[in-house]
Enzyme design. Structure first.
Site, PDB file in Angstrom:
ATOM      1  N   TRP A 153     -91.032 -96.946 -88.812  1.00  0.00           N
ATOM      2  CA  TRP A 153     -89.661 -97.192 -89.210  1.00  0.00           C
ATOM      3  C   TRP A 153     -88.466 -97.398 -88.273  1.00  0.00           C
ATOM      4  O   TRP A 153     -88.349 -95.970 -87.949  1.00  0.00           O
ATOM      5  CB  TRP A 153     -89.007 -97.624 -90.686  1.00  0.00           C
ATOM      6  CG  TRP A 153     -87.638 -98.243 -90.808  1.00  0.00           C
ATOM      7  CD1 TRP A 153     -87.505 -99.500 -90.810  1.00  0.00           C
ATOM      8  CD2 TRP A 153     -86.278 -97.818 -91.127  1.00  0.00           C
ATOM      9  NE1 TRP A 153     -86.011 -99.689 -90.722  1.00  0.00           N
ATOM     10  CE2 TRP A 153     -85.901 -99.208 -91.314  1.00  0.00           C
ATOM     11  CE3 TRP A 153     -85.844 -96.282 -91.803  1.00  0.00           C
ATOM     12  CZ2 TRP A 153     -84.481 -98.421 -92.485  1.00  0.00           C
ATOM     13  CZ3 TRP A 153     -85.128 -96.446 -92.458  1.00  0.00           C
ATOM     14  CH2 TRP A 153     -84.305 -97.312 -92.594  1.00  0.00           C
ATOM     15  N   ASP A 234     -90.860 -90.197 -98.061  1.00  0.00           N
ATOM     16  CA  ASP A 234     -90.278 -91.736 -98.161  1.00  0.00           C
ATOM     17  C   ASP A 234     -90.942 -93.290 -98.756  1.00  0.00           C
ATOM     18  O   ASP A 234     -91.879 -93.935 -98.634  1.00  0.00           O
ATOM     19  CB  ASP A 234     -89.561 -93.164 -96.653  1.00  0.00           C
ATOM     20  CG  ASP A 234     -88.884 -93.278 -96.806  1.00  0.00           C
ATOM     21  OD1 ASP A 234     -88.548 -94.332 -97.942  1.00  0.00           O
ATOM     22  OD2 ASP A 234     -88.850 -94.769 -95.438  1.00  0.00           O
ATOM     23  N   LYS A 270     -85.916-103.092-101.951  1.00  0.00           N
ATOM     24  CA  LYS A 270     -87.005-103.998-102.260  1.00  0.00           C
ATOM     25  C   LYS A 270     -87.404-104.288-104.116  1.00  0.00           C
ATOM     26  O   LYS A 270     -88.042-105.649-104.161  1.00  0.00           O
ATOM     27  CB  LYS A 270     -88.339-103.300-101.202  1.00  0.00           C
ATOM     28  CG  LYS A 270     -88.273-103.165 -99.904  1.00  0.00           C
ATOM     29  CD  LYS A 270     -87.806-104.142 -99.126  1.00  0.00           C
ATOM     30  CE  LYS A 270     -87.556-103.785 -97.923  1.00  0.00           C
ATOM     31  NZ  LYS A 270     -86.941-102.814 -96.928  1.00  0.00           N
TER      32      LYS A 270
END
Length: 424
Positions: A153, A234, A270
């Site tokens: 990311w 993560d 999300k």
């Protein structure tokens, strides 16, 4: 072995550290700008068939943002509770939220929770959780180097660098197979200095969508424990990748089960659609309960000057849903529906390309998992698709499967077919 670029006594090391950090910041900024530029260009395009596949947020079949029904229900319950006030939270946030978040990610029967070896603090979504953990490690951990996957990311390098850690990469993605470079991963982690920190994507690797198998995860765990490497997970997509909360947490639970230490950053952006509420948690799994309590006291000293204490609303929504069995079940149904729609888009796109006889092996589209797919398209092909078909994505060929619908799959398939056959 001392980490590179961190010796305060060496002017050359300090200079090298500054150059490295400047480079990392530049690369991270370039990545973020490219995503922003995609959205800006898309918004300016008047074409009625334009398609934005650069957005990292879920969209419905109609291309609209989604607020889960269970979230609306929880908000209404909070609104109706006249006893609720808007006072400051404690530095570590809502205790019930923290307890429920740890239970969600580690499992209800986790020995680490049972033995009080976990400390969890509420943070500002996944990014804030990563930053708090990184600053804690920069202050208190003996190694100051973190290894992140290549690619990862775009915000990861900046978060860790600005927190005071030196960032290095390990091989992860193989562009020739559009899958994992597992041998390269093992070699790079195997040569990392003992005690180094390693960033791991718990599931639905961003941006590639390529995850290790459970057998590969076990090899990674054994290697990391043998070298005393510190895992920093993560977890941005628990339940959002496979549709199953427990399945998407298996990698983390494998590391916790061996009794070792690990860090976990959680996000509810999300999987509950709480993007703008900034709800997350950082959990640190320790070897003993007394260590966990000491870690919590030091985390407070990181958080206090950073954002003082976290916001109340989003975490209250999460806690309301997680503590009520009926609402929790309703959430899992809605969560699976989101995951299933993305999986369906993968299948539809793969079938459409196969039906058109598009050159190449496109099976990676259905093998990858989560919100994003690394298509394997090059920058010239991406530029062609934007110019000729008004389809917008980052120049590395990454597309957000959540931005697709049954109506737009044929248009995307036509564009990919044309790009591959005309722009090799």
């Amino acid at each position: 072995m001392r980490p590179e670029f961190t010796s305060p006594s060496s002017s050359s090391s300090s200079s090298a550290d500054r150059r490295l950090n400047a480079l990392v910041r530049h690369l991270a900024a370039a990545s973020m700008v490219s995503q922003t530029a995609v959205t800006v260009a898309y918004n300016k395009d008047p074409s009625p068939v334009k398609l934005n596949l650069g957005v990292g947020a879920y969209r419905t079949e109609e291309g609209k943002p989604l607020v889960l029904n269970v979230v609306r229900k929880a908000e209404q319950m909070l609104l109706n509770d006249k006893s609720r006030v808007k006072e400051y939270l404690p530095i570590v946030g809502i205790a019930e939220f923290n307890k429920l978040s740890a239970k969600l990610i580690f499992g209800a029967d986790s020995p680490a929770i049972r033995e009080n070896r976990v400390t969890t603090v509420q943070c500002l979504s996944g990014t804030g959780s990563l930053r708090v953990g990184a600053e804690f490690l920069a202050r208190h951990y003996h190694q100051k180097t973190i290894y992140i996957p290549q690619p990862t990311w775009g915000n990861h390098p900046k978060v860790f660098t600005l927190a005071g850690l030196s960032v290095k990469t390990y091989r992860y993605y193989d562009p020739t197979t559009r899958g994992m470079n597992f041998q390269g991963l093992l070699e790079d982690l195997g040569s990392a200095p003992s005690g180094s920190i390693v960033l791991l994507h718990a599931c639905a690797h961003n941006p590639t969508g390529v995850d290790p198998t459970l057998q590969q995860w076990e090899q990674i765990r054994q290697l990391m424990r043998s070298k005393a490497l510190l895992p920093f997970f993560d977890s941005a997509y628990q339940g959002f990748a496979s549709g199953n909360l427990d399945e998407d947490a298996q990698s983390i639970r494998m590391f916790v089960a061996d009794g070792g230490e690990c860090f976990v950053a959680q996000s509810y952006a999300k999987n509950m659609g709480l993007y703008g509420e900034r709800v997350g948690a950082l959990s640190v799994v320790c070897r003993a309960a007394d260590v966990a309590s000491k870690v919590e006291s030091q985390l407070k000293l990181v958080i206090r000057p950073m954002f003082s204490n976290p916001p109340i609303h989003g975490a209250s929504i999460v806690a309301t849903i997680l503590k009520d069995s009926n609402m929790f079940n309703e959430w899992t149904i809605e969560l699976k529906a989101m995951a299933d729609r993305i999986i369906s888009m993968r299948k539809q796109l793969f079938d459409a390309l196969r039906a058109r006889g598009t050159p190449g092996d496109w099976s990676h589209i259905i093998k990858q998992i989560g919100m994003f797919t690394f298509t394997g398209l090059n920058s010239k092909q991406v530029e062609f698709m934007t110019r000729e078909y008004h389809i917008y994505m980052t120049s590395d060929g990454r597309i957000s499967m959540a931005g697709l619908s049954s109506k737009t799959v044929p248009h995307l398939a036509d564009a990919i077919h044309a790009a591959v056959t005309r722009m090799s």
